[in-house]
Design an enzyme around this catalytic site. Structure first.
Site, PDB file in Angstrom:
ATOM      1  N   TYR A   1      24.288  46.091  43.469  1.00 26.74           N
ATOM      2  CA  TYR A   1      23.145  45.740  44.325  1.00 26.74           C
ATOM      3  C   TYR A   1      21.962  46.678  44.088  1.00 26.74           C
ATOM      4  O   TYR A   1      21.245  47.034  45.024  1.00 26.74           O
ATOM      5  CB  TYR A   1      23.566  45.826  45.803  1.00 26.74           C
ATOM      6  CG  TYR A   1      24.666  44.847  46.201  1.00 26.74           C
ATOM      7  CD1 TYR A   1      24.708  43.567  45.668  1.00 26.74           C
ATOM      8  CD2 TYR A   1      25.634  45.199  47.128  1.00 26.74           C
ATOM      9  CE1 TYR A   1      25.697  42.662  46.042  1.00 26.74           C
ATOM     10  CE2 TYR A   1      26.634  44.301  47.519  1.00 26.74           C
ATOM     11  CZ  TYR A   1      26.652  43.036  46.964  1.00 26.74           C
ATOM     12  OH  TYR A   1      27.624  42.146  47.342  1.00 26.74           O
TER      13      TYR A   1
ATOM     14  N   TRP B   1      32.235  29.292  43.022  1.00 22.45           N
ATOM     15  CA  TRP B   1      32.886  28.510  44.086  1.00 22.45           C
ATOM     16  C   TRP B   1      32.731  27.009  43.861  1.00 22.45           C
ATOM     17  O   TRP B   1      33.561  26.207  44.289  1.00 22.45           O
ATOM     18  CB  TRP B   1      32.319  28.887  45.454  1.00 22.45           C
ATOM     19  CG  TRP B   1      32.884  30.198  45.923  1.00 22.45           C
ATOM     20  CD1 TRP B   1      32.204  31.358  46.101  1.00 22.45           C
ATOM     21  CD2 TRP B   1      34.249  30.476  46.225  1.00 22.45           C
ATOM     22  NE1 TRP B   1      33.065  32.345  46.498  1.00 22.45           N
ATOM     23  CE2 TRP B   1      34.329  31.833  46.578  1.00 22.45           C
ATOM     24  CE3 TRP B   1      35.417  29.716  46.211  1.00 22.45           C
ATOM     25  CZ2 TRP B   1      35.526  32.445  46.920  1.00 22.45           C
ATOM     26  CZ3 TRP B   1      36.618  30.328  46.561  1.00 22.45           C
ATOM     27  CH2 TRP B   1      36.658  31.665  46.912  1.00 22.45           C
TER      28      TRP B   1
ATOM     29  N   ASP C   1      31.378  47.139  56.555  1.00 17.32           N
ATOM     30  CA  ASP C   1      32.159  47.975  55.652  1.00 17.32           C
ATOM     31  C   ASP C   1      33.645  47.864  55.995  1.00 17.32           C
ATOM     32  O   ASP C   1      34.100  48.409  56.995  1.00 17.32           O
ATOM     33  CB  ASP C   1      31.679  49.432  55.771  1.00 17.32           C
ATOM     34  CG  ASP C   1      32.433  50.346  54.822  1.00 17.32           C
ATOM     35  OD1 ASP C   1      33.397  49.878  54.169  1.00 17.32           O
ATOM     36  OD2 ASP C   1      32.064  51.526  54.736  1.00 17.32           O
ATOM     37  N   PHE C   2      34.393  47.173  55.141  1.00 20.53           N
ATOM     38  CA  PHE C   2      35.808  46.925  55.479  1.00 20.53           C
ATOM     39  C   PHE C   2      36.707  48.142  55.272  1.00 20.53           C
ATOM     40  O   PHE C   2      37.853  48.139  55.687  1.00 20.53           O
ATOM     41  CB  PHE C   2      36.360  45.678  54.795  1.00 20.53           C
ATOM     42  CG  PHE C   2      36.105  45.544  53.304  1.00 20.53           C
ATOM     43  CD1 PHE C   2      36.314  46.575  52.423  1.00 20.53           C
ATOM     44  CD2 PHE C   2      35.702  44.309  52.810  1.00 20.53           C
ATOM     45  CE1 PHE C   2      36.110  46.421  51.064  1.00 20.53           C
ATOM     46  CE2 PHE C   2      35.488  44.139  51.438  1.00 20.53           C
ATOM     47  CZ  PHE C   2      35.683  45.197  50.572  1.00 20.53           C
TER      48      PHE C   2
ATOM     49  N   HIS D   1      40.524  42.752  43.437  1.00 16.87           N
ATOM     50  CA  HIS D   1      40.380  43.033  41.994  1.00 16.87           C
ATOM     51  C   HIS D   1      39.291  44.085  41.699  1.00 16.87           C
ATOM     52  O   HIS D   1      39.234  44.608  40.604  1.00 16.87           O
ATOM     53  CB  HIS D   1      40.131  41.744  41.190  1.00 16.87           C
ATOM     54  CG  HIS D   1      38.751  41.183  41.294  1.00 16.87           C
ATOM     55  ND1 HIS D   1      38.296  40.176  40.465  1.00 16.87           N
ATOM     56  CD2 HIS D   1      37.711  41.465  42.131  1.00 16.87           C
ATOM     57  CE1 HIS D   1      37.035  39.888  40.788  1.00 16.87           C
ATOM     58  NE2 HIS D   1      36.675  40.644  41.784  1.00 16.87           N
ATOM     59  N   ASP D   2      38.474  44.394  42.714  1.00 15.44           N
ATOM     60  CA  ASP D   2      37.429  45.414  42.510  1.00 15.44           C
ATOM     61  C   ASP D   2      37.971  46.838  42.642  1.00 15.44           C
ATOM     62  O   ASP D   2      37.295  47.785  42.267  1.00 15.44           O
ATOM     63  CB  ASP D   2      36.318  45.261  43.573  1.00 15.44           C
ATOM     64  CG  ASP D   2      35.482  44.011  43.353  1.00 15.44           C
ATOM     65  OD1 ASP D   2      35.332  43.570  42.202  1.00 15.44           O
ATOM     66  OD2 ASP D   2      34.980  43.458  44.359  1.00 15.44           O
TER      67      ASP D   2
ATOM     68  N   ASN E   1      36.798  43.156  32.443  1.00 17.96           N
ATOM     69  CA  ASN E   1      35.509  43.184  33.139  1.00 17.96           C
ATOM     70  C   ASN E   1      35.553  44.123  34.344  1.00 17.96           C
ATOM     71  O   ASN E   1      34.591  44.835  34.631  1.00 17.96           O
ATOM     72  CB  ASN E   1      35.115  41.780  33.589  1.00 17.96           C
ATOM     73  CG  ASN E   1      33.640  41.705  33.856  1.00 17.96           C
ATOM     74  OD1 ASN E   1      32.858  41.597  32.925  1.00 17.96           O
ATOM     75  ND2 ASN E   1      33.247  41.840  35.103  1.00 17.96           N
TER      76      ASN E   1
ATOM     77  N   GLN F   1      33.083  47.280  34.902  1.00 14.80           N
ATOM     78  CA  GLN F   1      32.094  47.162  35.976  1.00 14.80           C
ATOM     79  C   GLN F   1      32.542  47.731  37.326  1.00 14.80           C
ATOM     80  O   GLN F   1      31.704  48.051  38.160  1.00 14.80           O
ATOM     81  CB  GLN F   1      31.718  45.675  36.158  1.00 14.80           C
ATOM     82  CG  GLN F   1      30.529  45.462  37.069  1.00 14.80           C
ATOM     83  CD  GLN F   1      30.071  44.029  37.150  1.00 14.80           C
ATOM     84  OE1 GLN F   1      30.857  43.118  36.924  1.00 14.80           O
ATOM     85  NE2 GLN F   1      28.812  43.821  37.474  1.00 14.80           N
TER      86      GLN F   1
HETATM   87  C1  LIG Z   1      33.421  40.205  43.793  1.00 16.17           C
HETATM   88  S1  LIG Z   1      32.519  40.041  45.277  1.00 16.17           S
HETATM   89  C2  LIG Z   1      33.302  38.671  46.074  1.00 16.17           C
HETATM   90  C3  LIG Z   1      32.417  38.004  47.085  1.00 16.17           C
HETATM   91  C4  LIG Z   1      33.007  36.784  47.818  1.00 16.17           C
HETATM   92  N1  LIG Z   1      34.182  37.149  48.598  1.00 16.17           N
HETATM   93  C5  LIG Z   1      33.317  35.700  46.817  1.00 16.17           C
HETATM   94  O1  LIG Z   1      34.468  35.554  46.377  1.00 16.17           O
HETATM   95  O2  LIG Z   1      32.401  34.954  46.449  1.00 16.17           O
HETATM   96  C6  LIG Z   1      33.056  41.431  46.175  1.00 16.17           C
HETATM   97  C7  LIG Z   1      32.400  41.541  47.534  1.00 16.17           C
HETATM   98  O3  LIG Z   1      32.904  42.686  48.220  1.00 16.17           O
HETATM   99  C8  LIG Z   1      31.860  43.182  49.029  1.00 16.17           C
HETATM  100  N2  LIG Z   1      32.144  44.574  49.370  1.00 16.17           N
HETATM  101  C9  LIG Z   1      32.241  45.624  48.536  1.00 16.17           C
HETATM  102  N3  LIG Z   1      32.527  46.751  49.231  1.00 16.17           N
HETATM  103  C10 LIG Z   1      32.600  46.390  50.538  1.00 16.17           C
HETATM  104  C11 LIG Z   1      32.870  47.097  51.740  1.00 16.17           C
HETATM  105  N4  LIG Z   1      33.114  48.415  51.725  1.00 16.17           N
HETATM  106  N5  LIG Z   1      32.871  46.400  52.891  1.00 16.17           N
HETATM  107  C12 LIG Z   1      32.646  45.052  52.926  1.00 16.17           C
HETATM  108  N6  LIG Z   1      32.399  44.330  51.805  1.00 16.17           N
HETATM  109  C13 LIG Z   1      32.367  45.006  50.634  1.00 16.17           C
HETATM  110  C14 LIG Z   1      30.644  43.037  48.150  1.00 16.17           C
HETATM  111  O4  LIG Z   1      29.451  43.055  48.906  1.00 16.17           O
HETATM  112  C15 LIG Z   1      30.904  41.697  47.480  1.00 16.17           C
HETATM  113  O5  LIG Z   1      30.316  40.671  48.236  1.00 16.17           O
END
Ligand SMILES: C[S@@+](CC[C@H](N)C(=O)[O-])C[C@H]1O[C@@H](n2cnc3c(N)ncnc32)[C@H](O)[C@@H]1O
Length: 302
Positions: A151, A168, A193-194, A212-213, A259, A263
């Site tokens: 971002y 999607w 913030d989760f 996966h992140d 990826n 990333q």
């Molecule tokens: C790969 S994207 C997936 C977005 C959506 N769930 C989708 O599948 O289209 C990962 C998402 O995790 C969110 N994210 C990352 N860290 C976060 C946090 N600490 N709290 C809440 N959301 C978070 C990002 O803003 C992003 O929208």
């Protein structure tokens, strides 16, 4: 073609050369998206010459002609000859998927792949060497700040959201119908913030392309937080590109996993890793559904 099939790859490396050219083919499609080729041809009432396309796109005639010919070569455009002039038109696939206004447009996905993923992959060898993402080398942002990199500007945020939304269009229906979700009345897709913020009460928590992140430790932290707030009978729905248990495919998930290396902090995982993380977080009744497309679904209950 018959010759290709009868010859061994050792005699002449057809397949290998095709792989070498993979990035060029991708860039031909991405560049045509960036230039607006598909938008122009899809909205034009008739087929257009290279000169007409070049004029509309404010591009060189020579470059446009070569690009259009390559798109014909990979069967993304049609061409017909009229009085010795080549006239180009869109195929159905290009109109549906590559034009901005296409019914299932992947235009934003193409732009993101071209402008953000492509520069990151330029540093893939370093990512493999170092075992971490290349956000610093590519964008000047520290590797631990994964989403600050994604971002890093309003424009990048919008592009990333475009990427997410466009996939999607392809997979949304399959993943939300993978399981009967009738019993879940309130569904949460996270906003705040989760990892630290308060999580809202709900029957079903959707984690689509979230795990996966992140590293296994962070995934467990998040799943345990969700388990703690989840009502008995409630659940968590994961949406991810699952590797085969053997990790020998699907190739798309293997490439997505690279990826995530280049990333983010995570990886794509096989079923047993999702099942293991869910069970260790307290969840039970883990069900997995392979859709056969890019993204799969995993449901577990508290
Ligand atoms: C790969 S994207 C997936 C977005 C959506 N769930 C989708 O599948 O289209 C990962 C998402 O995790 C969110 N994210 C990352 N860290 C976060 C946090 N600490 N709290 C809440 N959301 C978070 C990002 O803003 C992003 O929208």
């Amino acid at each position: 073609m018959a010759e290709h099939l009868s010859q061994s790859e050792l005699d002449y490396p057809f397949k290998l050369l095709e792989y070498f050219n993979g990035f060029r083919v991708s860039k031909v499609i991405f560049s045509a998206c960036e230039l607006g080729v598909f938008d122009l041809l899809t909205t034009s009432p008739c087929a257009l010459s290279a000169q007409q396309v070049a004029q509309s796109l404010h591009a060189s005639v020579d470059g446009t002609e070569r690009l259009l010919d390559a798109l014909v070569g990979i069967k993304i455009l049609h061409v017909e000859l009229q009085d010795g002039t080549a006239l180009y038109s869109s195929t159905d696939v290009a109109s549906v998927y590559l034009a901005k206004s296409g019914a299932k447009s992947l235009h934003d996905m193409a732009l993101y792949q071209s402008q953000t993923i492509y520069p990151l992959w330029n540093n893939l060898a370093d990512a493999v060497r170092e075992g971490k993402n290349q956000n610093r080398k590519t964008f000047g942002i520290p590797p631990e700040e994964v989403f600050q990199a994604i971002y890093r500007s309003e424009e990048e945020m919008l592009k990333f959201m475009g990427l997410m939304d466009s996939s999607w269009v392809l997979d949304g229906h399959d993943v939300v119908t993978a399981f009967c979700l009738d019993g879940f009345r309130n569904i949460v897709d996270f906003g705040g913030d989760f990892f630290h913020g308060e999580l809202p009460a709900a029957d079903l928590y959707v984690l689509a392309r979230i795990l996966h992140d992140w590293s296994e430790d962070k995934c467990l932290t998040l799943l345990k937080r969700i388990y703690d707030i989840c009502k008995p009978g409630g659940g968590v729905l994961l949406v991810e590109a699952m590797l085969l248990e053997s990790r020998r495919g699907p190739i798309q998930a293997q490439l997505f996993s690279l990826n995530m290396l280049v990333q983010a902090e995570g990886r794509e995982r096989p079923p047993s890793e999702y099942t293991g993380m869910l069970r260790r977080s307290g969840f039970r009744d883990v069900q997995l559904c392979r859709t056969g497309k890019s993204y799969d679904a995993i449901l577990a209950r508290r």
